[in-house]
Design a protein around this motif. Structure first.
Motif, PDB file in Angstrom:
ATOM      1  N   GLY A   9       0.818  -1.196   0.000  1.00 41.88           N
ATOM      2  CA  GLY A   9       0.000   0.000   0.000  1.00 41.88           C
ATOM      3  C   GLY A   9       0.862   1.260   0.000  1.00 41.88           C
ATOM      4  O   GLY A   9       2.083   1.194   0.116  1.00 41.88           O
ATOM      5  N   GLY A  10       0.183   2.405  -0.129  1.00 42.28           N
ATOM      6  CA  GLY A  10       0.907   3.666  -0.112  1.00 42.28           C
ATOM      7  C   GLY A  10       0.097   4.782  -0.711  1.00 42.28           C
ATOM      8  O   GLY A  10      -1.111   4.648  -0.940  1.00 42.28           O
ATOM      9  N   LEU A  11       0.797   5.887  -0.963  1.00 44.78           N
ATOM     10  CA  LEU A  11       0.194   7.078  -1.553  1.00 44.78           C
ATOM     11  C   LEU A  11       0.549   7.115  -3.040  1.00 44.78           C
ATOM     12  O   LEU A  11       1.724   6.979  -3.400  1.00 44.78           O
ATOM     13  N   THR A  92      -9.429   5.002  -2.614  1.00 45.97           N
ATOM     14  CA  THR A  92      -8.776   5.182  -1.323  1.00 45.97           C
ATOM     15  C   THR A  92      -9.502   4.384  -0.245  1.00 45.97           C
ATOM     16  O   THR A  92     -10.713   4.524  -0.064  1.00 45.97           O
ATOM     17  N   ALA A  93      -8.754   3.535   0.455  1.00 47.98           N
ATOM     18  CA  ALA A  93      -9.337   2.659   1.467  1.00 47.98           C
ATOM     19  C   ALA A  93      -8.226   1.832   2.113  1.00 47.98           C
ATOM     20  O   ALA A  93      -7.084   1.841   1.636  1.00 47.98           O
ATOM     21  N   VAL A  94      -8.588   1.139   3.174  1.00 50.59           N
ATOM     22  CA  VAL A  94      -7.726   0.083   3.701  1.00 50.59           C
ATOM     23  C   VAL A  94      -8.116  -1.209   2.993  1.00 50.59           C
ATOM     24  O   VAL A  94      -9.303  -1.556   2.939  1.00 50.59           O
ATOM     25  N   TYR A  95      -7.131  -1.888   2.442  1.00 51.28           N
ATOM     26  CA  TYR A  95      -7.370  -3.109   1.676  1.00 51.28           C
ATOM     27  C   TYR A  95      -6.966  -4.322   2.517  1.00 51.28           C
ATOM     28  O   TYR A  95      -5.889  -4.333   3.139  1.00 51.28           O
ATOM     29  N   TYR A  96      -7.832  -5.345   2.501  1.00 55.22           N
ATOM     30  CA  TYR A  96      -7.619  -6.557   3.281  1.00 55.22           C
ATOM     31  C   TYR A  96      -7.670  -7.786   2.375  1.00 55.22           C
ATOM     32  O   TYR A  96      -8.557  -7.888   1.526  1.00 55.22           O
ATOM     33  N   CYS A  97      -6.756  -8.710   2.564  1.00 55.94           N
ATOM     34  CA  CYS A  97      -6.897  -9.995   1.895  1.00 55.94           C
ATOM     35  C   CYS A  97      -7.579 -10.975   2.856  1.00 55.94           C
ATOM     36  O   CYS A  97      -7.494 -10.841   4.080  1.00 55.94           O
ATOM     37  N   ASN A  98      -8.245 -11.934   2.254  1.00 59.75           N
ATOM     38  CA  ASN A  98      -9.018 -12.926   3.008  1.00 59.75           C
ATOM     39  C   ASN A  98      -8.946 -14.239   2.241  1.00 59.75           C
ATOM     40  O   ASN A  98      -9.048 -14.239   1.014  1.00 59.75           O
ATOM     41  N   VAL A  99      -8.750 -15.349   2.960  1.00 58.61           N
ATOM     42  CA  VAL A  99      -8.731 -16.645   2.294  1.00 58.61           C
ATOM     43  C   VAL A  99      -9.650 -17.615   3.025  1.00 58.61           C
ATOM     44  O   VAL A  99      -9.784 -17.566   4.264  1.00 58.61           O
ATOM     45  N   ILE A 100     -10.259 -18.475   2.243  1.00 63.24           N
ATOM     46  CA  ILE A 100     -11.045 -19.593   2.756  1.00 63.24           C
ATOM     47  C   ILE A 100     -10.224 -20.854   2.512  1.00 63.24           C
ATOM     48  O   ILE A 100      -9.762 -21.088   1.392  1.00 63.24           O
ATOM     49  N   ARG A 101     -10.060 -21.657   3.563  1.00 64.47           N
ATOM     50  CA  ARG A 101      -9.226 -22.841   3.458  1.00 64.47           C
ATOM     51  C   ARG A 101     -10.047 -24.110   3.587  1.00 64.47           C
ATOM     52  O   ARG A 101     -11.120 -24.115   4.189  1.00 64.47           O
ATOM     53  N   LEU A 102      -9.487 -25.215   3.048  1.00 64.25           N
ATOM     54  CA  LEU A 102     -10.146 -26.513   3.141  1.00 64.25           C
ATOM     55  C   LEU A 102     -10.209 -27.014   4.562  1.00 64.25           C
ATOM     56  O   LEU A 102     -11.183 -27.646   4.964  1.00 64.25           O
ATOM     57  N   ASN A 103      -9.140 -26.788   5.311  1.00 58.12           N
ATOM     58  CA  ASN A 103      -8.999 -27.475   6.600  1.00 58.12           C
ATOM     59  C   ASN A 103      -8.669 -26.532   7.733  1.00 58.12           C
ATOM     60  O   ASN A 103      -7.839 -26.829   8.591  1.00 58.12           O
ATOM     61  N   GLY A 104      -9.295 -25.376   7.742  1.00 58.21           N
ATOM     62  CA  GLY A 104      -9.053 -24.446   8.830  1.00 58.21           C
ATOM     63  C   GLY A 104      -9.944 -23.233   8.701  1.00 58.21           C
ATOM     64  O   GLY A 104     -10.662 -23.073   7.708  1.00 58.21           O
ATOM     65  N   PRO A 105      -9.924 -22.371   9.699  1.00 58.16           N
ATOM     66  CA  PRO A 105     -10.787 -21.186   9.644  1.00 58.16           C
ATOM     67  C   PRO A 105     -10.315 -20.202   8.581  1.00 58.16           C
ATOM     68  O   PRO A 105      -9.150 -20.223   8.171  1.00 58.16           O
ATOM     69  N   ALA A 106     -11.225 -19.344   8.153  1.00 56.32           N
ATOM     70  CA  ALA A 106     -10.861 -18.277   7.228  1.00 56.32           C
ATOM     71  C   ALA A 106      -9.852 -17.350   7.903  1.00 56.32           C
ATOM     72  O   ALA A 106      -9.833 -17.205   9.129  1.00 56.32           O
ATOM     73  N   LEU A 107      -9.003 -16.759   7.084  1.00 59.22           N
ATOM     74  CA  LEU A 107      -7.974 -15.872   7.601  1.00 59.22           C
ATOM     75  C   LEU A 107      -8.088 -14.488   6.970  1.00 59.22           C
ATOM     76  O   LEU A 107      -8.474 -14.367   5.799  1.00 59.22           O
ATOM     77  N   TRP A 108      -7.684 -13.478   7.748  1.00 60.64           N
ATOM     78  CA  TRP A 108      -7.639 -12.102   7.274  1.00 60.64           C
ATOM     79  C   TRP A 108      -6.228 -11.548   7.427  1.00 60.64           C
ATOM     80  O   TRP A 108      -5.548 -11.841   8.425  1.00 60.64           O
ATOM     81  N   GLY A 109      -5.828 -10.715   6.461  1.00 52.91           N
ATOM     82  CA  GLY A 109      -4.605  -9.959   6.628  1.00 52.91           C
ATOM     83  C   GLY A 109      -4.854  -8.772   7.549  1.00 52.91           C
ATOM     84  O   GLY A 109      -5.990  -8.486   7.932  1.00 52.91           O
ATOM     85  N   GLN A 110      -3.762  -8.067   7.869  1.00 63.64           N
ATOM     86  CA  GLN A 110      -3.849  -6.970   8.830  1.00 63.64           C
ATOM     87  C   GLN A 110      -4.351  -5.672   8.194  1.00 63.64           C
ATOM     88  O   GLN A 110      -4.700  -4.731   8.900  1.00 63.64           O
ATOM     89  N   GLY A 111      -4.395  -5.641   6.866  1.00 63.46           N
ATOM     90  CA  GLY A 111      -4.834  -4.448   6.172  1.00 63.46           C
ATOM     91  C   GLY A 111      -3.667  -3.580   5.744  1.00 63.46           C
ATOM     92  O   GLY A 111      -2.658  -3.493   6.454  1.00 63.46           O
ATOM     93  N   THR A 112      -3.817  -2.933   4.583  1.00 62.98           N
ATOM     94  CA  THR A 112      -2.799  -2.005   4.090  1.00 62.98           C
ATOM     95  C   THR A 112      -3.509  -0.793   3.488  1.00 62.98           C
ATOM     96  O   THR A 112      -4.492  -0.934   2.754  1.00 62.98           O
ATOM     97  N   GLN A 113      -3.020   0.386   3.840  1.00 59.87           N
ATOM     98  CA  GLN A 113      -3.674   1.630   3.422  1.00 59.87           C
ATOM     99  C   GLN A 113      -3.272   1.988   1.992  1.00 59.87           C
ATOM    100  O   GLN A 113      -2.080   2.004   1.652  1.00 59.87           O
ATOM    101  N   VAL A 114      -4.282   2.295   1.175  1.00 58.93           N
ATOM    102  CA  VAL A 114      -4.072   2.818  -0.170  1.00 58.93           C
ATOM    103  C   VAL A 114      -4.716   4.195  -0.224  1.00 58.93           C
ATOM    104  O   VAL A 114      -5.911   4.340   0.066  1.00 58.93           O
ATOM    105  N   THR A 115      -3.928   5.199  -0.575  1.00 55.99           N
ATOM    106  CA  THR A 115      -4.426   6.567  -0.686  1.00 55.99           C
ATOM    107  C   THR A 115      -4.135   7.083  -2.083  1.00 55.99           C
ATOM    108  O   THR A 115      -2.975   7.075  -2.524  1.00 55.99           O
ATOM    109  N   VAL A 116      -5.186   7.506  -2.779  1.00 54.44           N
ATOM    110  CA  VAL A 116      -5.044   8.036  -4.129  1.00 54.44           C
ATOM    111  C   VAL A 116      -5.376   9.522  -4.075  1.00 54.44           C
ATOM    112  O   VAL A 116      -6.526   9.908  -3.845  1.00 54.44           O
ATOM    113  N   SER A 117      -4.353  10.337  -4.273  1.00 52.24           N
ATOM    114  CA  SER A 117      -4.530  11.780  -4.117  1.00 52.24           C
ATOM    115  C   SER A 117      -3.441  12.518  -4.862  1.00 52.24           C
ATOM    116  O   SER A 117      -2.299  12.038  -4.958  1.00 52.24           O
ATOM    117  N   SER A 118      -3.792  13.697  -5.372  1.00 49.99           N
ATOM    118  CA  SER A 118      -2.788  14.529  -6.022  1.00 49.99           C
ATOM    119  C   SER A 118      -2.223  15.542  -5.031  1.00 49.99           C
ATOM    120  O   SER A 118      -1.357  16.347  -5.394  1.00 49.99           O
TER     121      SER A 118
END
Length: 118
Positions: A9-11, A92-118
């Motif tokens: 992520g970033g500006l 512009t938002a915080v972006y999160y990855c998420n996965v569904i697995r065969l043999n375990g609970p779903a997981l989330w990433g910690q989030g990364t900020q994306v800022t689109v601005s001039s």
């Protein structure tokens, strides 16, 4: 430790590009059946942006990013990517990855900020 670690992520100015990465650790990458990227802008609900389903290699995107964003995976690097081109201020938002697995609970990433601005 079982986790997803996000980066990239970033500006960036409108029209620019970023590539987000989501690295899987502590579990078998091939156990993932669904990979997703969400985003959450201030004051708004979390929104599903992109989906990659391993069976059939099915891809789907929210209408607002079609033709600009691409979700992909690199099995050798245990990583899911979101390539974002032609970025707009409304991306512009915080972006999160998420996965569904065969043999375990779903997981989330910690989030990364994306800022689109001039």
């Amino acid at each position: 430790q079982v986790q997803l670690v996000e980066s990239g992520g970033g500006l960036v100015q409108p029209g620019g590009s970023l590539r987000l990465s989501c690295a899987a650790a502590g579990f078998t990458f091939s156990s993932i059946v669904v990979m997703r990227w969400y985003r959450q802008a201030p004051g708004k609900e979390r929104e599903l942006v992109a989906v990659l389903m391993n069976v059939g290699n099915i891809l789907d995107y929210v209408e607002s990013v079609k033709g600009r964003f691409t979700i992909s995976r690199d099995n050798a690097r245990n990583t899911v990517f979101l390539q974002m081109n032609s970025l707009k201020p409304e991306d512009t938002a915080v972006y999160y990855c998420n996965v569904i697995r065969l043999n375990g609970p779903a997981l989330w990433g910690q989030g990364t900020q994306v800022t689109v601005s001039s």
